[in-house]
Design a protein around this motif. Sequence first.
Motif, PDB file in Angstrom:
ATOM      1  N   THR A 278      14.219  19.954  24.768  1.00 15.90           N
ATOM      2  CA  THR A 278      15.570  20.303  24.322  1.00 15.90           C
ATOM      3  C   THR A 278      15.578  20.356  22.798  1.00 15.90           C
ATOM      4  OG1 THR A 278      16.307  18.017  24.177  1.00 15.90           O
ATOM      5  CG2 THR A 278      16.555  19.107  26.315  1.00 15.90           C
ATOM      6  N   VAL A 279      16.643  20.913  22.253  1.00 14.76           N
ATOM      7  CA  VAL A 279      16.784  20.958  20.790  1.00 14.76           C
ATOM      8  C   VAL A 279      16.795  19.538  20.230  1.00 14.76           C
ATOM      9  CG1 VAL A 279      18.282  21.663  18.887  1.00 14.76           C
ATOM     10  CG2 VAL A 279      17.987  23.169  20.861  1.00 14.76           C
ATOM     11  N   GLN A 280      17.453  18.605  20.943  1.00 17.76           N
ATOM     12  CA  GLN A 280      17.498  17.218  20.486  1.00 17.76           C
ATOM     13  C   GLN A 280      16.096  16.606  20.465  1.00 17.76           C
ATOM     14  OE1 GLN A 280      20.348  15.131  19.441  1.00 17.76           O
ATOM     15  NE2 GLN A 280      18.444  14.243  18.649  1.00 17.76           N
ATOM     16  N   GLU A 281      15.302  16.902  21.500  1.00 14.40           N
ATOM     17  CA  GLU A 281      13.940  16.353  21.548  1.00 14.40           C
ATOM     18  C   GLU A 281      13.083  16.931  20.424  1.00 14.40           C
ATOM     19  OE1 GLU A 281      13.736  15.534  26.389  1.00 14.40           O
ATOM     20  OE2 GLU A 281      13.071  17.459  25.557  1.00 14.40           O
ATOM     21  N   LEU A 282      13.249  18.218  20.125  1.00 14.97           N
ATOM     22  CA  LEU A 282      12.510  18.822  19.012  1.00 14.97           C
ATOM     23  C   LEU A 282      12.947  18.189  17.692  1.00 14.97           C
ATOM     24  CD1 LEU A 282      12.556  22.613  19.970  1.00 14.97           C
ATOM     25  CD2 LEU A 282      10.673  20.993  20.253  1.00 14.97           C
ATOM     26  N   ALA A 283      14.254  17.947  17.557  1.00 14.01           N
ATOM     27  CA  ALA A 283      14.771  17.318  16.337  1.00 14.01           C
ATOM     28  C   ALA A 283      14.193  15.916  16.167  1.00 14.01           C
ATOM     29  CB  ALA A 283      16.296  17.266  16.397  1.00 14.01           C
ATOM     30  N   ASP A 284      14.066  15.177  17.268  1.00 10.52           N
ATOM     31  CA  ASP A 284      13.490  13.820  17.197  1.00 10.52           C
ATOM     32  C   ASP A 284      12.036  13.880  16.741  1.00 10.52           C
ATOM     33  OD1 ASP A 284      15.898  12.814  18.054  1.00 10.52           O
ATOM     34  OD2 ASP A 284      15.277  12.621  20.160  1.00 10.52           O
ATOM     35  N   LEU A 285      11.284  14.873  17.247  1.00  5.71           N
ATOM     36  CA  LEU A 285       9.884  15.018  16.851  1.00  5.71           C
ATOM     37  C   LEU A 285       9.766  15.364  15.363  1.00  5.71           C
ATOM     38  CD1 LEU A 285       8.562  17.000  19.953  1.00  5.71           C
ATOM     39  CD2 LEU A 285       7.952  14.647  19.333  1.00  5.71           C
ATOM     40  N   ALA A 286      10.726  16.156  14.877  1.00  2.90           N
ATOM     41  CA  ALA A 286      10.702  16.545  13.461  1.00  2.90           C
ATOM     42  C   ALA A 286      11.372  15.513  12.567  1.00  2.90           C
ATOM     43  CB  ALA A 286      11.390  17.896  13.289  1.00  2.90           C
ATOM     44  N   GLU A 287      11.983  14.514  13.205  1.00  2.00           N
ATOM     45  CA  GLU A 287      12.694  13.440  12.490  1.00  2.00           C
ATOM     46  C   GLU A 287      13.820  14.002  11.626  1.00  2.00           C
ATOM     47  OE1 GLU A 287       9.762  11.162  10.388  1.00  2.00           O
ATOM     48  OE2 GLU A 287       9.006  10.207  12.209  1.00  2.00           O
ATOM     49  N   ILE A 288      14.584  14.917  12.230  1.00  2.00           N
ATOM     50  CA  ILE A 288      15.767  15.485  11.580  1.00  2.00           C
ATOM     51  C   ILE A 288      16.938  15.449  12.561  1.00  2.00           C
ATOM     52  CG2 ILE A 288      14.432  17.003  10.065  1.00  2.00           C
ATOM     53  CD1 ILE A 288      15.090  19.309  11.967  1.00  2.00           C
ATOM     54  N   GLN A 289      18.128  15.830  12.104  1.00  8.23           N
ATOM     55  CA  GLN A 289      19.294  15.885  12.970  1.00  8.23           C
ATOM     56  C   GLN A 289      19.200  17.073  13.919  1.00  8.23           C
ATOM     57  OE1 GLN A 289      21.897  13.649  13.061  1.00  8.23           O
ATOM     58  NE2 GLN A 289      20.678  12.433  11.602  1.00  8.23           N
ATOM     59  N   LYS A 290      19.895  16.965  15.050  1.00  8.55           N
ATOM     60  CA  LYS A 290      19.914  18.055  16.027  1.00  8.55           C
ATOM     61  C   LYS A 290      20.449  19.338  15.393  1.00  8.55           C
ATOM     62  CE  LYS A 290      21.948  19.421  20.468  1.00  8.55           C
ATOM     63  NZ  LYS A 290      22.822  18.994  21.594  1.00  8.55           N
ATOM     64  N   SER A 291      21.507  19.210  14.586  1.00 13.59           N
ATOM     65  CA  SER A 291      22.090  20.385  13.950  1.00 13.59           C
ATOM     66  C   SER A 291      21.086  21.067  13.023  1.00 13.59           C
ATOM     67  CB  SER A 291      23.342  19.990  13.156  1.00 13.59           C
ATOM     68  OG  SER A 291      23.021  19.018  12.164  1.00 13.59           O
ATOM     69  N   GLY A 292      20.215  20.250  12.371  1.00 19.95           N
ATOM     70  CA  GLY A 292      19.195  20.812  11.489  1.00 19.95           C
ATOM     71  C   GLY A 292      18.176  21.624  12.260  1.00 19.95           C
ATOM     72  N   MET A 293      17.722  21.090  13.419  1.00 19.03           N
ATOM     73  CA  MET A 293      16.753  21.813  14.240  1.00 19.03           C
ATOM     74  C   MET A 293      17.388  23.088  14.812  1.00 19.03           C
ATOM     75  SD  MET A 293      13.787  22.302  15.460  1.00 19.03           S
ATOM     76  CE  MET A 293      12.940  20.820  14.919  1.00 19.03           C
ATOM     77  N   TYR A 294      18.635  22.981  15.232  1.00 13.91           N
ATOM     78  CA  TYR A 294      19.330  24.161  15.765  1.00 13.91           C
ATOM     79  C   TYR A 294      19.403  25.239  14.686  1.00 13.91           C
ATOM     80  CZ  TYR A 294      22.938  27.130  17.782  1.00 13.91           C
ATOM     81  OH  TYR A 294      23.629  28.220  18.272  1.00 13.91           O
ATOM     82  N   HIS A 295      19.692  24.848  13.452  1.00 11.81           N
ATOM     83  CA  HIS A 295      19.800  25.790  12.340  1.00 11.81           C
ATOM     84  C   HIS A 295      18.455  26.481  12.088  1.00 11.81           C
ATOM     85  CE1 HIS A 295      21.144  27.569   8.597  1.00 11.81           C
ATOM     86  NE2 HIS A 295      20.150  26.967   7.938  1.00 11.81           N
ATOM     87  N   ARG A 296      17.351  25.706  12.154  1.00 13.32           N
ATOM     88  CA  ARG A 296      16.019  26.280  11.915  1.00 13.32           C
ATOM     89  C   ARG A 296      15.641  27.279  13.015  1.00 13.32           C
ATOM     90  NH1 ARG A 296      12.496  20.973   9.888  1.00 13.32           N
ATOM     91  NH2 ARG A 296      13.875  20.442   8.120  1.00 13.32           N
ATOM     92  N   LEU A 297      15.902  26.922  14.251  1.00 20.88           N
ATOM     93  CA  LEU A 297      15.586  27.840  15.355  1.00 20.88           C
ATOM     94  C   LEU A 297      16.429  29.107  15.253  1.00 20.88           C
ATOM     95  CD1 LEU A 297      15.342  25.249  18.286  1.00 20.88           C
ATOM     96  CD2 LEU A 297      13.441  26.505  17.241  1.00 20.88           C
ATOM     97  N   ASP A 298      17.666  28.947  14.832  1.00 18.19           N
ATOM     98  CA  ASP A 298      18.547  30.106  14.681  1.00 18.19           C
ATOM     99  C   ASP A 298      18.018  31.026  13.570  1.00 18.19           C
ATOM    100  OD1 ASP A 298      21.050  31.508  15.332  1.00 18.19           O
ATOM    101  OD2 ASP A 298      21.650  30.947  13.291  1.00 18.19           O
ATOM    102  N   ARG A 299      17.511  30.450  12.491  1.00 17.79           N
ATOM    103  CA  ARG A 299      16.940  31.257  11.404  1.00 17.79           C
ATOM    104  C   ARG A 299      15.713  32.021  11.878  1.00 17.79           C
ATOM    105  NH1 ARG A 299      15.866  27.683   6.281  1.00 17.79           N
ATOM    106  NH2 ARG A 299      15.030  29.700   5.545  1.00 17.79           N
ATOM    107  N   LEU A 300      14.880  31.377  12.725  1.00 11.83           N
ATOM    108  CA  LEU A 300      13.699  32.055  13.285  1.00 11.83           C
ATOM    109  C   LEU A 300      14.118  33.244  14.155  1.00 11.83           C
ATOM    110  CD1 LEU A 300      11.530  28.947  14.288  1.00 11.83           C
ATOM    111  CD2 LEU A 300      10.991  30.626  12.493  1.00 11.83           C
ATOM    112  N   MET A 301      15.183  33.065  14.961  1.00  8.75           N
ATOM    113  CA  MET A 301      15.675  34.143  15.818  1.00  8.75           C
ATOM    114  C   MET A 301      16.163  35.324  14.973  1.00  8.75           C
ATOM    115  SD  MET A 301      15.448  33.248  19.094  1.00  8.75           S
ATOM    116  CE  MET A 301      16.721  34.195  19.935  1.00  8.75           C
TER     117      MET A 301
END
Length: 310
Positions: A278-301
């Motif tokens: 999940t986005v939350q699990e990816l955020a935990d692996l990157a040690e950032i907030q969920k919103s931060g990981m969501y923002h990065r994935l959105d930029r990649l898209m």
Amino acid sequence: MSFSTDCKEELIRIRLKSPRARLAQLAGATFTAGGIRISRTPALFFHSESAVTAKHIASIALSLYELDAVVEEKRTEHRRRPIYEVTLSGKEIETLMHDTGAMVTGENGLKLMSEVPSVVNENDECRRAFLRGCFLGSGSCVDPNRGYHLELVFRTQSVADEAAKLLREASLHAKLSVRNGDRYVVYLKDGDDVMGMLALIGASSTALALEEVRVNKEMRNYINRTNNCVTGNLDKQVTASIKQRQAIERIDQTIGIRSLPASLQQAALLRIAHPDATVQELADLAEIQKSGMYHRLDRLMKLAGGLEDS
């Protein structure tokens, strides 16, 4: 055995010590299952699909008046099950008819089955007894596994209106409809109202059985809704992951992942390494907030979309 039958058998076991309450219950049965025969001597008769109910009606009448009572089984070619007929006659039959409201002489002449006797409204016990008699006479209750519906059927609108009024005074949402042009049906369709009616007339065990079915149904519905929600979320998660990985592959094939800023590189490599996360699990692996990981994935898209357009 039907749910209605179970209910009526429970009601029959109630023993009323008060003669006034017994009279009110007999009046309820009279207005729903009773009829009058007038020949040389009048007679009051009742029809019931239950032999036990028929005998119960006869028993109440005999406890109040000096009468002759006959209970007979009637069979017809149009019905698979027999009908049980109670015929009451004898010395005090006219008194019974008057007291129950079956046949009353008033200012406007003779009234048949149209005026609820005053005994019904003497106290709460009599009101409950009257409604109980109505249910024993013509009541039915759908098996709660199939739905919620309880009804009482009357021959005259005035009595149906009075029964509906009594139910509303007990905070039950009774409604009235006309069936076949000459039957007046008072009915309840809400589970709380049906359970309230059963409790009101003394069918406590049946009311509890209904509540158990209702709780089980609500629990099944809750589980189904929860499962549907989880399934829907999983479907969305899988779809999003596929689109993200396709975008990352497009980026890798055109400009290369290594050309991306470090934060986007990390997000891309984590998504490729963990396609089911999940986005939350990816955020935990990157040690950032969920919103931060969501923002990065959105930029990649969006980056991949721009590459496709170019």
